[in-house]
Design an enzyme around this catalytic site. Structure first.
Site, mmCIF file in Angstrom:
data_model
loop_
_atom_site.group_PDB
_atom_site.id
_atom_site.type_symbol
_atom_site.label_atom_id
_atom_site.label_comp_id
_atom_site.label_asym_id
_atom_site.label_seq_id
_atom_site.Cartn_x
_atom_site.Cartn_y
_atom_site.Cartn_z
ATOM 1 N N LYS A 1 -9.475 1.692 -1.937
ATOM 2 C CA LYS A 1 -9.684 1.168 -0.553
ATOM 3 C C LYS A 1 -10.681 1.562 -0.277
ATOM 4 O O LYS A 1 -11.447 2.833 -0.165
ATOM 5 C CB LYS A 1 -8.337 1.561 0.333
ATOM 6 C CG LYS A 1 -8.650 1.162 1.648
ATOM 7 C CD LYS A 1 -7.399 1.679 2.401
ATOM 8 C CE LYS A 1 -7.239 1.227 3.850
ATOM 9 N NZ LYS A 1 -5.693 1.495 4.400
ATOM 10 N N CYS B 1 -4.684 -2.999 2.760
ATOM 11 C CA CYS B 1 -4.643 -2.865 4.335
ATOM 12 C C CYS B 1 -5.444 -3.372 5.238
ATOM 13 O O CYS B 1 -5.814 -4.465 5.321
ATOM 14 C CB CYS B 1 -3.850 -1.512 4.557
ATOM 15 S SG CYS B 1 -3.211 -1.684 6.194
ATOM 16 N N ASN C 1 -7.211 5.947 -2.020
ATOM 17 C CA ASN C 1 -6.039 5.217 -1.295
ATOM 18 C C ASN C 1 -6.250 3.921 -2.607
ATOM 19 O O ASN C 1 -7.010 3.048 -2.291
ATOM 20 C CB ASN C 1 -6.021 4.779 -0.277
ATOM 21 C CG ASN C 1 -4.974 4.003 0.385
ATOM 22 O OD1 ASN C 1 -4.127 3.368 -0.608
ATOM 23 N ND2 ASN C 1 -4.712 3.954 1.479
ATOM 24 N N ASN D 1 0.463 -1.094 5.463
ATOM 25 C CA ASN D 1 1.208 -0.297 6.493
ATOM 26 C C ASN D 1 0.501 -0.233 7.753
ATOM 27 O O ASN D 1 -0.419 0.304 7.955
ATOM 28 C CB ASN D 1 1.276 1.241 5.997
ATOM 29 C CG ASN D 1 2.124 1.718 4.594
ATOM 30 O OD1 ASN D 1 3.017 2.083 4.863
ATOM 31 N ND2 ASN D 1 1.562 1.305 3.385
ATOM 32 N N GLU E 1 -6.501 8.668 7.666
ATOM 33 C CA GLU E 1 -6.806 8.285 6.102
ATOM 34 C C GLU E 1 -8.088 8.827 6.036
ATOM 35 O O GLU E 1 -8.485 9.052 4.848
ATOM 36 C CB GLU E 1 -6.706 6.714 6.378
ATOM 37 C CG GLU E 1 -5.527 6.216 5.933
ATOM 38 C CD GLU E 1 -5.486 4.722 5.421
ATOM 39 O OE1 GLU E 1 -6.052 4.278 4.631
ATOM 40 O OE2 GLU E 1 -5.038 3.707 6.335
ATOM 41 N N GLU F 1 0.746 -1.043 -0.135
ATOM 42 C CA GLU F 1 0.040 -0.087 -0.149
ATOM 43 C C GLU F 1 0.902 1.461 0.052
ATOM 44 O O GLU F 1 1.811 1.199 0.730
ATOM 45 C CB GLU F 1 -0.847 -0.089 1.401
ATOM 46 C CG GLU F 1 -1.653 1.283 1.506
ATOM 47 C CD GLU F 1 -2.300 1.210 2.896
ATOM 48 O OE1 GLU F 1 -1.578 0.784 4.007
ATOM 49 O OE2 GLU F 1 -3.405 1.794 2.969
HETATM 50 N N1 CDV Z 1 -3.151 1.457 6.567
HETATM 51 C C1 CDV Z 1 -4.192 0.695 7.367
HETATM 52 O O1 CDV Z 1 -5.081 0.480 6.823
HETATM 53 N N2 CDV Z 1 -3.563 0.377 8.749
HETATM 54 C C2 CDV Z 1 -4.505 -0.303 9.385
HETATM 55 C C3 CDV Z 1 -4.012 0.178 10.935
HETATM 56 C C4 CDV Z 1 -4.622 1.649 11.138
HETATM 57 C C5 CDV Z 1 -5.039 -0.645 11.808
HETATM 58 C C6 CDV Z 1 -4.657 -1.690 9.299
HETATM 59 O O2 CDV Z 1 -5.678 -2.482 9.201
HETATM 60 O O3 CDV Z 1 -3.425 -2.214 9.496
#
Ligand code: CDV
Length: 306
Positions: free
Chosen positions: A123, A168, A106, A193, A142, A46
């Protein structure tokens, strides 16, 4: 057998002052390793081109836009697409997308082995908050910088497989996998991330975060009989640690390859798409076994109602 040799190209930390060109050079070095190992598809994390900028509170929209890409490919990323075409390696990577209409997403893209973009995903499940939060150990903005994705969870026929993407936090939601499962997905690429510590609960450290990450990806793979390729951006970015743990997971939910460190690291596995067939035609033959008359609340409500 429908083999596809897949690489998961974990990236180590990217600092705030690192240029796009320096990151692309690191991605090209990983792609060169992938070429020597025979990879046909390489997946990056990501927001692969920059530091994880949503940890920074920025009141000035012009500053925010400096983290976004207006075109893809663009001058900075063109070498990735050239490498893809010249070496016959398909790519997937995430970046912050600014559309001509001024919308912010994103995003991740998927190419074929000629470097043509064949799929885009934005996303859906954005974590975090909109305003500066004094209660947190660090910010996760975000919801301030991105709109929720407007493309749903599409799948794409690419290089002999049905592929889908998520990003993510999406990996923590079973709906993500199931919608793609209902579209026949055989391989899901996802970059992340993930901070090593929960900003709202310090006692939740790396071990638990890795456990949850693998738990959801392994469950998503098994319950939808699909390969899952989860790729981290890891390491300490300007003092903020991100966990590693990149994995390639088979359609039975088993981990076939796993990154050892928190730096730039390529893991790879030859994934046979036909390994999806057994689960898809037996215990998770959706057409025979799903009971949609009982699933209404999943799309009718968000919060808990009794
Ligand atoms: N970049 C993300 O989406 N991070 C989230 C954190 C904030 C929990 C994740 O689900 O890994």
């Amino acid at each position: 057998m429908r083999n596809l040799h897949v690489g998961a190209a974990q990236l180590g930390a990217i600092q705030k002052n690192d240029s796009r060109a320096s990151v692309v050079a690191r991605m090209l070095a990983l792609l060169e390793q992938a070429r020597t190992r025979g990879c046909e598809l390489v997946v990056f994390p990501e927001l692969a081109l920059t530091t994880f900028f949503p940890r920074w509170y920025m009141p000035d929209p012009a500053e925010v836009d400096t983290w976004f890409e207006r075109d893809m490919p663009n001058a900075a990323t063109q070498p990735l697409f050239d490498f893809s075409r010249e070496q016959g390696i398909a790519l997937s990577f995430g970046y912050a997308e600014l559309t001509p209409e001024g919308r912010h997403f994103n995003t991740s893209i998927l190419t074929d082995r000629q470097g043509n973009i064949v799929g885009k995903y934005r996303k859906v499940h954005l974590p975090g908050h909109v305003e500066y939060d004094t209660e947190r150990d660090f910010q996760h903005l975000e919801k301030r910088y991105f709109e929720p994705g407007d493309l749903g969870f599409p799948t794409f026929a690419n290089e002999g497989a049905i592929m889908g993407m998520c990003i993510c936090n999406d990996r923590r939601w079973p709906e993500t996998y199931r919608v793609m499962g209902l579209r026949g997905v055989e391989l899901i690429t996802l970059g992340y991330n993930t901070p090593s510590i929960n900003s709202q609960r310090r006692t939740e450290g790396q071990q638990q975060r890795l456990f949850h990450s693998q738990l959801v990806m392994q469950a998503g793979a098994y319950q939808n009989a699909t390969w899952v390729v989860g790729v981290a951006k890891a390491g300490v970015e300007d003092g903020f640690p991100l966990m590693g743990g990149s994995v390639i997971i088979d359609p039975n939910g088993f981990i076939c390859a796993q990154a050892a460190g928190e730096g730039d690291e390529l893991i790879d596995h030859v994934c046979d798409m036909d390994e999806c067939n057994f689960g898809k035609t037996t215990i998770f033959d959706f057409a025979r076994h799903r009971r949609i008359e009982h699933y209404g609340p999943i799309t009718a409500q968000t919060g808990v109602e009794r």
